[in-house]
Enzyme design. Structure first.
Site, mmCIF file in Angstrom:
data_model
loop_
_atom_site.group_PDB
_atom_site.id
_atom_site.type_symbol
_atom_site.label_atom_id
_atom_site.label_comp_id
_atom_site.label_asym_id
_atom_site.label_seq_id
_atom_site.Cartn_x
_atom_site.Cartn_y
_atom_site.Cartn_z
ATOM 1 N N MET A 1 0.812 -1.206 0.000
ATOM 2 C CA MET A 1 0.000 0.000 0.000
ATOM 3 C C MET A 1 0.850 1.264 0.000
ATOM 4 S SD MET A 1 -3.018 -1.166 -0.055
ATOM 5 C CE MET A 1 -3.791 0.418 0.133
ATOM 6 N N LYS A 2 1.941 1.248 0.736
ATOM 7 C CA LYS A 2 2.717 2.474 0.916
ATOM 8 C C LYS A 2 3.504 2.883 -0.321
ATOM 9 C CE LYS A 2 1.639 3.175 5.283
ATOM 10 N NZ LYS A 2 0.954 4.371 5.759
#
Length: 294
Positions: A1-2
């Protein structure tokens, strides 16, 4: 996600001149954002300096070093106002390094924007617009805030439930308007010891608070019952989903995110000795198959 916020922030900074080719990216991260920043930095030929709590899992630190990240380790138990604390140290380093860009993932709402532009629409498409609950951990607040904004624009009836960690100041602030007193916790990636700017509390309908033990045991259960080896913050999300599902009086569609890999925690939450050392795993349960547990 990051990696989504890393690409969005770094490429935006390169486009508008805040970051020059060959420059330096400085950030404070529990490890996952640092990994995303490292990937994008390599792609663009940038130097990457990450301030990371010394208590971060060994696997994360080894991965970051393997990708060429320059690590600055700080004591995660220092109070937030201490000049050598996590966020303060990153800001100080960025100011002292010529050509440095400090994305400031905790306070820069470009973090939220990245998820509004990518994660939110992706979830909506995958679910064909049929979503009743979105349950998500809250760390920097970027993921839950950006996704909540998008989903509620499509359907204001979507209920957004945040999962905070016991010891973080967020839950008391959400419920009373006054930050709680921070306490030490071991779960990486959720909560904070001070209020930060990214969480958009007004987009959140409910906030639950998970303990270290509940998050870690849920992650281990996820691995053994579903074959999904995920990290502690994912265990927290699963715990939150179970809380919501347990009180439903009608069928509902619940969406959550498992945002980190369990391979980064093999020496901690997936290590029986470590779990026993911290009082999270009764002796009789160590290594026992799920079917044999009460």
């Amino acid at each position: 996600m990051k990696d989504r916020i890393a690409r969005h922030m770094i490429e935006s900074a390169l486009a508008d001149g805040r970051l020059r080719p060959g420059g330096v990216v400085v950030e404070a991260s529990s490890g996952n954002t640092a990994m995303g920043m490292a990937m994008v930095a390599v792609e663009h030929g940038l130097r990457c300096v990450m301030v990371v709590r010394r208590q971060t899992s060994r696997e994360k630190l080894d991965c970051l070093r393997a990708m060429g990240v320059e690590l600055v380790l700080v004591d995660g138990e220092l109070p937030p106002e201490h000049p050598e604390s996590y966020n303060r140290k990153a800001r100080e380093l960025a100011a002292s390094i010529p050509g440095a860009f400090f994305p400031d993932q905790h306070n820069n709402r470009a973090n939220n924007e990245a998820h509004y532009l990518t994660t939110g629409p992706e979830i909506w498409r995958q679910m064909d617009g049929r979503i009743d609950f979105f349950v998500c951990g809250i760390g920097t607040g970027g993921t839950i805030s950006g996704v909540a904004r998008y989903l509620k624009e499509q359907n204001p009836g979507v209920r957004v439930v945040a999962v905070d960690v016991a010891g973080s100041v967020f839950t008391d602030y959400f419920r009373t308007g006054t930050p709680g007193v921070p306490r030490r916790y071991l779960l990486e990636g959720l909560g904070d010891e001070e209020l930060i700017a990214c969480p958009e509390f007004e987009r959140i309908d409910e906030m639950l608070q998970v303990t270290d033990s509940e998050a870690f045991l849920a992650a281990r259960d996820l691995a053994r019952s579903e074959g999904i080896l995920a990290g502690g913050s994912s265990g927290a999300a699963l715990w939150g989903v179970r809380q919501v599902a347990a009180r439903l009086d009608r069928p509902a569609r619940i969406v959550t995110l498992f945002s980190d890999s369990g391979t980064r925690y093999l020496s901690s939450i997936y290590n029986d000795d470590w779990m026993r050392k911290h009082g999270f795993l009764p002796e009789a349960e160590a290594g026992a198959p799920i079917s044999s547990r009460p």
